[in-house]
Design a protein around this motif. Structure first.
Motif, PDB file in Angstrom:
ATOM      1  N   ARG A 109      53.601  57.084  65.067  1.00  0.00           N
ATOM      2  CA  ARG A 109      54.345  56.777  66.254  1.00  0.00           C
ATOM      3  C   ARG A 109      54.833  58.064  65.808  1.00  0.00           C
ATOM      4  O   ARG A 109      55.679  58.848  66.421  1.00  0.00           O
ATOM      5  N   SER A 110      54.234  59.152  65.245  1.00  0.00           N
ATOM      6  CA  SER A 110      54.683  60.808  64.850  1.00  0.00           C
ATOM      7  C   SER A 110      54.483  61.523  66.032  1.00  0.00           C
ATOM      8  O   SER A 110      54.554  62.662  66.660  1.00  0.00           O
ATOM      9  N   TYR A 111      53.360  60.820  67.229  1.00  0.00           N
ATOM     10  CA  TYR A 111      52.122  61.151  68.005  1.00  0.00           C
ATOM     11  C   TYR A 111      53.160  60.890  69.411  1.00  0.00           C
ATOM     12  O   TYR A 111      52.493  60.672  70.866  1.00  0.00           O
ATOM     13  N   GLY A 112      54.252  60.336  69.576  1.00  0.00           N
ATOM     14  CA  GLY A 112      54.425  59.167  70.634  1.00  0.00           C
ATOM     15  C   GLY A 112      53.578  57.605  71.034  1.00  0.00           C
ATOM     16  O   GLY A 112      54.625  56.941  71.512  1.00  0.00           O
ATOM     17  N   ILE A 113      53.409  57.168  70.273  1.00  0.00           N
ATOM     18  CA  ILE A 113      52.478  56.067  70.299  1.00  0.00           C
ATOM     19  C   ILE A 113      53.426  54.818  69.479  1.00  0.00           C
ATOM     20  O   ILE A 113      52.885  54.924  68.387  1.00  0.00           O
ATOM     21  N   ARG A 114      53.711  53.849  69.717  1.00  0.00           N
ATOM     22  CA  ARG A 114      54.624  52.794  69.842  1.00  0.00           C
ATOM     23  C   ARG A 114      53.394  51.498  68.893  1.00  0.00           C
ATOM     24  O   ARG A 114      52.427  51.150  69.634  1.00  0.00           O
ATOM     25  N   LEU A 115      54.243  50.223  68.332  1.00  0.00           N
ATOM     26  CA  LEU A 115      53.542  49.389  67.644  1.00  0.00           C
ATOM     27  C   LEU A 115      53.520  48.451  69.165  1.00  0.00           C
ATOM     28  O   LEU A 115      54.767  48.214  68.640  1.00  0.00           O
ATOM     29  N   THR A 116      52.888  48.143  68.967  1.00  0.00           N
ATOM     30  CA  THR A 116      53.353  46.017  70.288  1.00  0.00           C
ATOM     31  C   THR A 116      52.930  44.605  69.437  1.00  0.00           C
ATOM     32  O   THR A 116      53.261  43.743  70.238  1.00  0.00           O
ATOM     33  N   GLY A 130      46.418  61.777  76.270  1.00  0.00           N
ATOM     34  CA  GLY A 130      47.293  62.598  76.037  1.00  0.00           C
ATOM     35  C   GLY A 130      47.571  62.697  74.244  1.00  0.00           C
ATOM     36  O   GLY A 130      46.675  62.884  73.205  1.00  0.00           O
ATOM     37  N   GLN A 131      48.562  61.275  74.172  1.00  0.00           N
ATOM     38  CA  GLN A 131      48.974  60.862  72.471  1.00  0.00           C
ATOM     39  C   GLN A 131      47.429  60.081  71.719  1.00  0.00           C
ATOM     40  O   GLN A 131      47.557  60.489  70.330  1.00  0.00           O
ATOM     41  N   ILE A 132      47.442  59.668  72.270  1.00  0.00           N
ATOM     42  CA  ILE A 132      45.745  59.242  71.384  1.00  0.00           C
ATOM     43  C   ILE A 132      44.751  60.806  71.351  1.00  0.00           C
ATOM     44  O   ILE A 132      44.478  60.476  70.354  1.00  0.00           O
ATOM     45  N   GLU A 133      44.209  61.082  71.922  1.00  0.00           N
ATOM     46  CA  GLU A 133      43.678  62.221  71.780  1.00  0.00           C
ATOM     47  C   GLU A 133      43.597  62.881  71.166  1.00  0.00           C
ATOM     48  O   GLU A 133      43.135  63.115  70.013  1.00  0.00           O
ATOM     49  N   ARG A 134      45.513  63.389  70.944  1.00  0.00           N
ATOM     50  CA  ARG A 134      46.202  63.697  70.226  1.00  0.00           C
ATOM     51  C   ARG A 134      46.074  63.588  68.005  1.00  0.00           C
ATOM     52  O   ARG A 134      45.325  63.836  66.946  1.00  0.00           O
ATOM     53  N   ALA A 135      46.322  62.207  68.549  1.00  0.00           N
ATOM     54  CA  ALA A 135      45.946  61.913  66.865  1.00  0.00           C
ATOM     55  C   ALA A 135      44.910  61.376  66.552  1.00  0.00           C
ATOM     56  O   ALA A 135      44.428  61.270  64.920  1.00  0.00           O
ATOM     57  N   PHE A 136      43.926  61.132  67.052  1.00  0.00           N
ATOM     58  CA  PHE A 136      42.523  60.556  66.547  1.00  0.00           C
ATOM     59  C   PHE A 136      41.721  61.956  66.738  1.00  0.00           C
ATOM     60  O   PHE A 136      40.631  61.685  66.704  1.00  0.00           O
ATOM     61  N   ASN A 137      42.222  62.990  67.102  1.00  0.00           N
ATOM     62  CA  ASN A 137      41.697  63.626  67.780  1.00  0.00           C
ATOM     63  C   ASN A 137      39.925  64.573  68.336  1.00  0.00           C
ATOM     64  O   ASN A 137      39.277  64.266  67.747  1.00  0.00           O
ATOM     65  N   THR A 138      40.216  62.766  69.272  1.00  0.00           N
ATOM     66  CA  THR A 138      38.995  63.097  70.626  1.00  0.00           C
ATOM     67  C   THR A 138      39.982  63.298  71.277  1.00  0.00           C
ATOM     68  O   THR A 138      40.553  63.569  71.915  1.00  0.00           O
ATOM     69  N   HIS A 139      38.532  62.903  72.767  1.00  0.00           N
ATOM     70  CA  HIS A 139      38.810  63.050  73.766  1.00  0.00           C
ATOM     71  C   HIS A 139      38.251  62.028  74.271  1.00  0.00           C
ATOM     72  O   HIS A 139      37.247  61.316  74.590  1.00  0.00           O
ATOM     73  N   ILE A 140      38.764  62.133  75.801  1.00  0.00           N
ATOM     74  CA  ILE A 140      38.402  60.627  76.152  1.00  0.00           C
ATOM     75  C   ILE A 140      38.465  60.693  78.039  1.00  0.00           C
ATOM     76  O   ILE A 140      39.290  61.644  79.158  1.00  0.00           O
ATOM     77  N   ASN A 141      37.188  60.300  78.537  1.00  0.00           N
ATOM     78  CA  ASN A 141      36.816  60.958  79.845  1.00  0.00           C
ATOM     79  C   ASN A 141      36.588  59.586  80.450  1.00  0.00           C
ATOM     80  O   ASN A 141      35.561  58.206  80.120  1.00  0.00           O
ATOM     81  N   ILE A 142      35.894  59.956  82.115  1.00  0.00           N
ATOM     82  CA  ILE A 142      36.406  58.652  82.753  1.00  0.00           C
ATOM     83  C   ILE A 142      34.843  59.101  82.933  1.00  0.00           C
ATOM     84  O   ILE A 142      33.743  60.300  83.291  1.00  0.00           O
TER      85      ILE A 142
END
Length: 601
Positions: A109-116, A130-142
């Motif tokens: 939640r501190s990165y703006g990600i909400r529980l569903t 962007g929130q996921i990449e920062r929270a998990f220290n990763t990069h997501i590409n196509i």
């Protein structure tokens, strides 16, 4: 006859459940089930980063805790027949705490990600890329995958599914140790998107309202092989005569996600073929997405398990678009959640599975799902539930399919069939006479068998009383029963009855062998638990090696020496039928003897 038996040698069963999650000196928790080697298909071409503003639903699957205790408990149950745990006991000892789950939620939640959603061991979330990449220290590409087939371990796997675009991470995700220590995997951002290809398969998957294959009426038997014919030939009737009808047993059926059945079909079947049935039928449905339609597969499972264990209760579980919504990783989480519901809220004595996944695909591209399902197989074992699964209808290592099957998955055996704690049920063929009686039996030519890429050889294989049991890796099947039959038809033909949409149809496949064998186990009226530890310690001559010593039981195994898939069936363990098929009453006697049940059997 009785003598003392030395303890079994137990090899670790929980393969990879802790080894994939690495803790470094700076207390960063790396989730290697989501590493690039799993998520990026070989030969893929980078296209561009996934837009950082794009919303992305994802799920976090949680691991068990207290692994040292878990190993000891499982060993005690298997080798010493210690008391089984209740679901609440298991959750108390081995599930992450609510406070841990809140800490993980607060961090995201501190990165703006909400529980569903909170589904026990599954937490679903929504966030931007962007929130996921920062929270998990990763990069997501196509990425673009230019080939038409998907390969695993150097062999062709899924065929004719490409080319396609997909997105995935290219850096191993990580979390601070305090919030990551019980994370088994991240689903929805880290692997080949299952929506590219629906990985869930049903062993028996033909459209039964069609013309039943291109070879026409040659596939159809002129006589039916009726359930009571099988019950008499394989000696279920002696068990019934002695009061063993499944009273007190609960058989849970793994449902095809996003499906339903007509319960009236099952009751009609039982009125025709099991008029003495007294057990209940319950259908446990979560969600309302039934887009996959009516499941003939599950109607088969329900009808035959109920008919062969007439006093057992049958519970069919459907998770219909329930976990995380339709947008989240196809229906694999719904498939997994059905096991969760069974283990925690039904606590069956047996589970019958005819809905399955390719082991090689999971091992190569989706290990978090394999480990997550294996966790629940451990929970079933510690709670005394016997899990049985159809070995598949595609032949040895899935490369030798019936000529009227359309197959697009190769070079794999199936999971959870390959799990050491699951009993894989192969197939036999009934050669019937013109009157419908049994003339002979043989191994069914399309009974799947093979060797696991994930699990090593198990202690019950090393100490097996069955001649020629392999001792290199975990192999299956572990037992076999009727998968096809009829008069003057090829061995992949139709000859066994099914009621579907109020009408009589015919079927074939190991998907019938699994529920009938689950029903046989249910006739004991006892919790047997991880069945392979019993089956491989029942000899052909009826000697049973139990944790309490060696007992003289009844000859339960029927070795199968004819048939091929295309590896030949033969005396001793083989890839068509495993140790063979069985005399039901004698097998029930030996199973109960192994449990040291004080009864007259």
């Amino acid at each position: 006859m009785r003598r003392e038996l030395s303890p079994l040698i137990l090899l670790p069963l929980l393969i990879g459940l802790g080894s994939g999650l690495l803790l470094s000196a700076n207390t960063t928790y790396y989730i290697t089930t989501s590493s690039p080697q799993y998520s990026v298909l070989p030969d893929s071409q980078f296209v561009e980063p996934l837009p950082s503003s794009q919303d992305l639903p994802f799920a976090v699957i949680l691991n068990f805790t207290n692994y040292s205790s878990l190993y000891l408990q499982l060993n005690a149950i298997i080798s010493e027949r210690s008391p089984y745990l209740s679901p609440s006991q298991f959750r108390h000892y081995y599930y992450p705490t609510d406070s841990y789950k809140r800490s993980l939620e607060d961090y995201l939640r501190s990165y703006g990600i909400r529980l569903t959603g909170d589904y026990g061991l599954i937490l679903t979330f929504n966030g931007t890329v962007g929130q996921i990449e920062r929270a998990f220290n990763t990069h997501i590409n196509i990425y673009y995958y230019p080939l038409k087939d998907i390969y695993w371990f150097g062999e062709k796997g899924f065929v004719d599914v490409g080319p396609f675009y997909y997105f995935t991470n290219n850096v191993t995700p990580s979390l601070p140790y305090s919030v990551g220590e019980h994370v088994l995997g991240i689903i929805g951002i880290d692997n080949l998107d299952p929506k590219v290809y629906q990985a869930i398969s049903q062993p028996w998957h033909l459209n039964i309202t069609s013309t039943r294959g291109p070879n026409g009426n040659g596939l159809i038997s002129k006589v039916l092989v009726l359930p009571n014919t099988l019950q008499q030939y394989f000696n279920f009737t002696e068990a019934y005569d002695k009061g063993k009808t499944g009273e007190g047993s609960v058989i849970a059926i793994e449902g095809v996600p996003e499906s339903y059945i007509n319960e009236s079909d099952a009751y009609y079947f039982w009125s025709l073929f099991s008029p003495s049935r007294t057990g209940a039928l319950s259908v446990f449905t979560l969600g309302n997405d039934t887009s996959s339609g009516q499941s003939g597969e599950n109607e088969l499972d329900v009808e035959y398990s109920g008919a062969f264990a007439p006093s057992a209760n049958v519970v069919l579980v459907f998770s219909d678009g329930y976990v995380g919504g339709q947008a989240l990783v196809g229906n694999l989480l719904n498939y997994y959640y059905e096991y969760y519901i069974m283990a925690n809220y039904i606590n069956p004595t047996e589970v019958s599975i005819s809905v399955t996944l390719p082991e090689s695909f999971l091992a190569a591209y989706y290990p978090a799902m394999l480990y997550a399902i294996h966790n629940l197989m451990v929970q079933f074992a510690e709670q005394g539930t016997s899990v049985l699964a159809a070995s598949g209808d595609w032949g040895y290592e899935t490369d030798h399919h019936p000529p009227n099957f359309v197959i697009d998955t190769y070079n794999t055996i199936w999971y959870p069939e390959s799990d050491p704690l699951v009993t894989s049920v192969g197939g036999i063929f009934i050669n019937a006479s013109a009157s419908g009686s049994v003339d002979s039996i043989s191994g069914w030519d399309y009974s799947t068998g093979g060797s696991s890429l994930v699990f090593p050889v198990q202690s019950y294989e090393l100490t097996s009383l069955i001649p020629l049991t392999p001792t290199d890796v975990r192999t299956y099947p572990d037992i076999a029963f009727v998968s096809a039959g009829g008069y003057d038809i090829p061995e992949f033909g139709f000859g066994l009855p099914l009621i579907y949409q109020g009408q009589l149809y015919l079927w074939y496949g190991t998907s019938g062998a699994a529920p009938m064998t689950a029903a046989m186990v249910a006739l004991t009226g006892q919790r047997i638990g991880a069945l392979n530890y019993v089956l491989y310690h029942i000899s052909y001559n009826g000697i049973v090696e139990t944790p309490h010593g060696v007992e003289e039981g009844l000859p339960a195994w029927i070795p199968v020496t004819r048939g091929a898939n295309p590896t030949p069936a033969h005396y001793g363990w083989n890839y068509v039928t495993g140790p063979g098929t069985y005399n039901a009453y004698n097998m029930i006697y030996d199973l109960m003897l192994y449990e040291d049940v004080n009864s007259s059997h």
